[in-house]
Design a protein around this motif. Structure first.
Motif, PDB file in Angstrom:
ATOM      1  N   ILE A 255       0.847  -1.179   0.000  1.00 56.85           N
ATOM      2  CA  ILE A 255       0.000   0.000   0.000  1.00 56.85           C
ATOM      3  C   ILE A 255       0.889   1.236   0.000  1.00 56.85           C
ATOM      4  O   ILE A 255       2.042   1.172   0.435  1.00 56.85           O
ATOM      5  CB  ILE A 255      -0.927  -0.004   1.233  1.00 56.85           C
ATOM      6  CG1 ILE A 255      -2.043   1.029   1.100  1.00 56.85           C
ATOM      7  CG2 ILE A 255      -0.140   0.178   2.518  1.00 56.85           C
ATOM      8  CD1 ILE A 255      -3.139   0.876   2.147  1.00 56.85           C
ATOM      9  N   HIS A 256       0.361   2.340  -0.510  1.00 51.41           N
ATOM     10  CA  HIS A 256       1.120   3.596  -0.538  1.00 51.41           C
ATOM     11  C   HIS A 256       0.827   4.427   0.703  1.00 51.41           C
ATOM     12  O   HIS A 256      -0.298   4.430   1.213  1.00 51.41           O
ATOM     13  CB  HIS A 256       0.752   4.419  -1.778  1.00 51.41           C
ATOM     14  CG  HIS A 256       1.462   3.992  -3.014  1.00 51.41           C
ATOM     15  ND1 HIS A 256       0.928   4.159  -4.281  1.00 51.41           N
ATOM     16  CD2 HIS A 256       2.668   3.397  -3.198  1.00 51.41           C
ATOM     17  CE1 HIS A 256       1.776   3.695  -5.185  1.00 51.41           C
ATOM     18  NE2 HIS A 256       2.835   3.229  -4.547  1.00 51.41           N
ATOM     19  N   PHE A 257       1.860   5.143   1.170  1.00 48.58           N
ATOM     20  CA  PHE A 257       1.698   6.171   2.202  1.00 48.58           C
ATOM     21  C   PHE A 257       2.095   7.496   1.579  1.00 48.58           C
ATOM     22  O   PHE A 257       3.216   7.661   1.099  1.00 48.58           O
ATOM     23  CB  PHE A 257       2.573   5.871   3.421  1.00 48.58           C
ATOM     24  CG  PHE A 257       2.419   6.892   4.515  1.00 48.58           C
ATOM     25  CD1 PHE A 257       1.335   6.845   5.377  1.00 48.58           C
ATOM     26  CD2 PHE A 257       3.352   7.916   4.674  1.00 48.58           C
ATOM     27  CE1 PHE A 257       1.184   7.787   6.382  1.00 48.58           C
ATOM     28  CE2 PHE A 257       3.202   8.866   5.669  1.00 48.58           C
ATOM     29  CZ  PHE A 257       2.112   8.796   6.527  1.00 48.58           C
ATOM     30  N   VAL A 258       1.173   8.454   1.562  1.00 46.98           N
ATOM     31  CA  VAL A 258       1.363   9.728   0.874  1.00 46.98           C
ATOM     32  C   VAL A 258       1.445  10.840   1.917  1.00 46.98           C
ATOM     33  O   VAL A 258       0.640  10.891   2.856  1.00 46.98           O
ATOM     34  CB  VAL A 258       0.218   9.996  -0.114  1.00 46.98           C
ATOM     35  CG1 VAL A 258       0.412  11.328  -0.816  1.00 46.98           C
ATOM     36  CG2 VAL A 258       0.135   8.873  -1.146  1.00 46.98           C
TER      37      VAL A 258
ATOM     38  N   ILE B   9       5.771  19.744  -1.178  1.00 49.50           N
ATOM     39  CA  ILE B   9       5.904  18.818  -2.288  1.00 49.50           C
ATOM     40  C   ILE B   9       5.426  17.453  -1.834  1.00 49.50           C
ATOM     41  O   ILE B   9       5.640  17.047  -0.685  1.00 49.50           O
ATOM     42  CB  ILE B   9       7.369  18.767  -2.796  1.00 49.50           C
ATOM     43  CG1 ILE B   9       7.465  17.950  -4.091  1.00 49.50           C
ATOM     44  CG2 ILE B   9       8.316  18.238  -1.741  1.00 49.50           C
ATOM     45  CD1 ILE B   9       8.801  18.101  -4.798  1.00 49.50           C
ATOM     46  N   ARG B  10       4.742  16.747  -2.720  1.00 50.61           N
ATOM     47  CA  ARG B  10       4.144  15.470  -2.390  1.00 50.61           C
ATOM     48  C   ARG B  10       5.188  14.352  -2.472  1.00 50.61           C
ATOM     49  O   ARG B  10       5.946  14.256  -3.435  1.00 50.61           O
ATOM     50  CB  ARG B  10       2.978  15.175  -3.357  1.00 50.61           C
ATOM     51  CG  ARG B  10       2.270  13.836  -3.179  1.00 50.61           C
ATOM     52  CD  ARG B  10       1.630  13.685  -1.821  1.00 50.61           C
ATOM     53  NE  ARG B  10       0.752  14.777  -1.475  1.00 50.61           N
ATOM     54  CZ  ARG B  10      -0.566  14.765  -1.733  1.00 50.61           C
ATOM     55  NH1 ARG B  10      -1.121  13.744  -2.369  1.00 50.61           N
ATOM     56  NH2 ARG B  10      -1.310  15.779  -1.347  1.00 50.61           N
ATOM     57  N   GLY B  11       5.235  13.533  -1.453  1.00 54.40           N
ATOM     58  CA  GLY B  11       6.107  12.364  -1.427  1.00 54.40           C
ATOM     59  C   GLY B  11       5.280  11.119  -1.196  1.00 54.40           C
ATOM     60  O   GLY B  11       4.132  11.171  -0.718  1.00 54.40           O
ATOM     61  N   ARG B  12       5.875   9.951  -1.520  1.00 58.11           N
ATOM     62  CA  ARG B  12       5.118   8.708  -1.392  1.00 58.11           C
ATOM     63  C   ARG B  12       6.059   7.564  -1.049  1.00 58.11           C
ATOM     64  O   ARG B  12       7.180   7.481  -1.560  1.00 58.11           O
ATOM     65  CB  ARG B  12       4.394   8.400  -2.707  1.00 58.11           C
ATOM     66  CG  ARG B  12       3.395   7.262  -2.628  1.00 58.11           C
ATOM     67  CD  ARG B  12       2.749   7.045  -3.983  1.00 58.11           C
ATOM     68  NE  ARG B  12       3.689   6.484  -4.942  1.00 58.11           N
ATOM     69  CZ  ARG B  12       3.472   6.418  -6.264  1.00 58.11           C
ATOM     70  NH1 ARG B  12       2.371   6.930  -6.767  1.00 58.11           N
ATOM     71  NH2 ARG B  12       4.371   5.883  -7.052  1.00 58.11           N
ATOM     72  N   ALA B  13       5.599   6.706  -0.165  1.00 62.39           N
ATOM     73  CA  ALA B  13       6.356   5.514   0.211  1.00 62.39           C
ATOM     74  C   ALA B  13       5.489   4.289  -0.035  1.00 62.39           C
ATOM     75  O   ALA B  13       4.257   4.365   0.011  1.00 62.39           O
ATOM     76  CB  ALA B  13       6.776   5.578   1.674  1.00 62.39           C
ATOM     77  N   VAL B  14       6.132   3.171  -0.311  1.00 62.93           N
ATOM     78  CA  VAL B  14       5.422   1.906  -0.465  1.00 62.93           C
ATOM     79  C   VAL B  14       5.696   1.064   0.772  1.00 62.93           C
ATOM     80  O   VAL B  14       6.840   0.941   1.210  1.00 62.93           O
ATOM     81  CB  VAL B  14       5.843   1.180  -1.767  1.00 62.93           C
ATOM     82  CG1 VAL B  14       7.337   0.891  -1.786  1.00 62.93           C
ATOM     83  CG2 VAL B  14       5.031  -0.094  -1.953  1.00 62.93           C
TER      84      VAL B  14
ATOM     85  N   ASP C 291       9.252   5.680  -2.866  1.00 62.66           N
ATOM     86  CA  ASP C 291       9.261   5.271  -4.266  1.00 62.66           C
ATOM     87  C   ASP C 291       8.879   6.396  -5.220  1.00 62.66           C
ATOM     88  O   ASP C 291       8.879   6.207  -6.436  1.00 62.66           O
ATOM     89  CB  ASP C 291       8.318   4.080  -4.482  1.00 62.66           C
ATOM     90  CG  ASP C 291       6.847   4.465  -4.428  1.00 62.66           C
ATOM     91  OD1 ASP C 291       6.512   5.454  -3.736  1.00 62.66           O
ATOM     92  OD2 ASP C 291       6.030   3.774  -5.065  1.00 62.66           O
ATOM     93  N   PHE C 292       8.558   7.593  -4.670  1.00 53.84           N
ATOM     94  CA  PHE C 292       8.136   8.667  -5.571  1.00 53.84           C
ATOM     95  C   PHE C 292       8.200  10.005  -4.859  1.00 53.84           C
ATOM     96  O   PHE C 292       7.853  10.110  -3.680  1.00 53.84           O
ATOM     97  CB  PHE C 292       6.698   8.408  -6.048  1.00 53.84           C
ATOM     98  CG  PHE C 292       6.038   9.573  -6.725  1.00 53.84           C
ATOM     99  CD1 PHE C 292       6.363   9.907  -8.035  1.00 53.84           C
ATOM    100  CD2 PHE C 292       5.100  10.346  -6.064  1.00 53.84           C
ATOM    101  CE1 PHE C 292       5.763  10.989  -8.658  1.00 53.84           C
ATOM    102  CE2 PHE C 292       4.486  11.421  -6.683  1.00 53.84           C
ATOM    103  CZ  PHE C 292       4.833  11.740  -7.989  1.00 53.84           C
TER     104      PHE C 292
END
Length: 394
Positions: free
Chosen positions: A210-213, A268-273, A255-256
């Motif tokens: 799942i992603h964490f944003v 700024i938007r960041g994302r982890a898996v 990851d992003f």
């Protein structure tokens, strides 16, 4: 007469006694120096993390709709259950589509018969043309009839394939694995499909991983960028904490990072898996995340109680070998094990006032009492995700 002569002498003596007594006292002693606790900054091997807040989002989210129109015949799942890719969800009444398939197959047989007849005519015309008993125009006509019959076979085969495909669409399966929502349509209702306004049947959100944003400020982004260019830090590592947990027991990886900073918020938007084998994390859930800023390194640390503020600067008070107090501007880092990381402004040899700040002032002398700074380890991490969530796939 004697008494009246002695009375002035007695009065003079009474006035002089206090002054004589004062002159006989010793000189007043200087006030004692204030006593303060000082300690050398604790040098400790640490990793620095930054904390952010955010929410979980599904990596894949699908609205399940039908590709064909018809009456809903059966439903094959329980609302909210975990489904796997390919699991049967709905069945639309297949009988009209089965009839259409049989009709298409019959038309294919008719087209194949026409092709065989046209092919035979071409062969007969070819033999007669060799004997010059028919014209070339007639032969060409027979060839054209055969080619048209072959095209008719191709169209009939395509119609059969289309009918087979439509028949298969009456069995609606899960396009992804994850947790399915509630059904929107009940058995017996007419379902429209194959268009932009097709009937919504349900939805599926993937859960593992799942992603964490989260959103980070511009200063943090630039700081991580500088560390990356210097080859420092491993900003891809993240740890997460849910409400009610202590520590950060859940692990993940970045990851992003988005390609622009929001001019309205400066973030700024960041994302982890994040792995989610027990399906505890669900889309929309709030969590705290800490992001690794630097690799393991030795840092100087002091308690927050030793810090003071001088306008916009943070300062500490240090005591030299003569007991003189001097302010020192410092650059702060995060709090680790109950102590504040000092990035700049101190050396291991400095003696920092850690207790008694109210009794010191710049340039004054104090009586230092040497103490020791000890870390306060965080309590052992506890997790709410030790057991499988309801409906988790086994």
């Amino acid at each position: 007469m004697t008494i009246w002569r002695l009375r002035p002498l007695a009065l003079a003596a009474a006035f002089l006694l206090p002054f004589l007594a004062a002159c006989s006292q010793e000189p007043t002693q200087a006030p004692a120096l204030p006593e303060v606790s000082v300690a050398h900054p604790l040098a400790k091997s640490i990793q620095e993390w930054d904390e952010f807040s955010g929410r979980f989002e599904a990596i894949n989210y699908v609205e399940v709709r039908s590709r064909v129109s018809g009456y809903l015949q059966s439903i094959h799942f329980t609302d909210g259950q975990i489904v796997r890719k390919g699991d049967l969800l709905f069945v639309i009444d297949p009988r009209p589509f089965q009839v259409e398939l049989e009709r298409a197959r019959a038309e294919l047989k008719d087209a194949e018969a026409q092709l065989r007849f046209a092919s035979s005519n071409v062969e007969r015309a070819r033999k007669l043309l060799e004997k010059q008993t028919v014209s070339e125009q007639l032969y060409d006509q027979r060839v054209q009839d055969r080619d048209q019959a072959r095209a008719a076979v191709d169209r009939a085969q395509a119609a059969v394939h289309e009918a087979q495909l439509n028949l298969s669409y009456t069995r609606i399966t899960a396009p992804i694995g994850g947790r399915i929502s509630a059904r929107v349509v009940s058995i017996g209702n007419l379902v429209t499909g194959g268009s932009g306004d097709s009937t919504l049947l349900t939805s599926i959100a993937s859960l593992d991983p799942i992603h964490f944003v989260f959103d980070g400020d511009e200063a943090a982004y630039l700081d991580y960028l500088r560390h990356a260019r210097k080859g420092k830090g491993q900003a891809h590592q993240v740890e997460l904490q849910l409400l009610g947990e202590t520590g950060f027991p859940h692990k993940g990886e970045m990851d992003f990072v988005d390609n622009q900073i929001d001019p309205q918020t400066g973030t700024i938007r960041g994302r982890a898996v994040v792995p989610n084998p027990n399906n505890v994390f669900v889309p929309g859930m709030f969590a705290k995340m800490r992001l690794l800023r630097t690799d393991t390194h030795v840092a100087l640390m002091i308690p927050d109680e030793a810090l003071s503020t001088d306008q916009a600067n943070r300062i500490v008070y240090v005591v030299d070998k003569d007991g003189k107090v001097a302010p020192r501007t410092v650059t702060l880092g995060p709090v680790i094990d109950g102590l504040r990381v000092i990035r700049e402004g101190l050396t291991p040899a400095d003696r920092v006032v850690i207790d008694g700040l109210m009794r010191v002032r710049p340039g004054a002398s104090v009586k230092p009492k040497l103490a020791t700074i000890t870390p306060k380890p965080q309590p052992e991490a506890t997790t709410l995700a030790t057991a499988s969530a309801p409906g988790a796939a086994q």
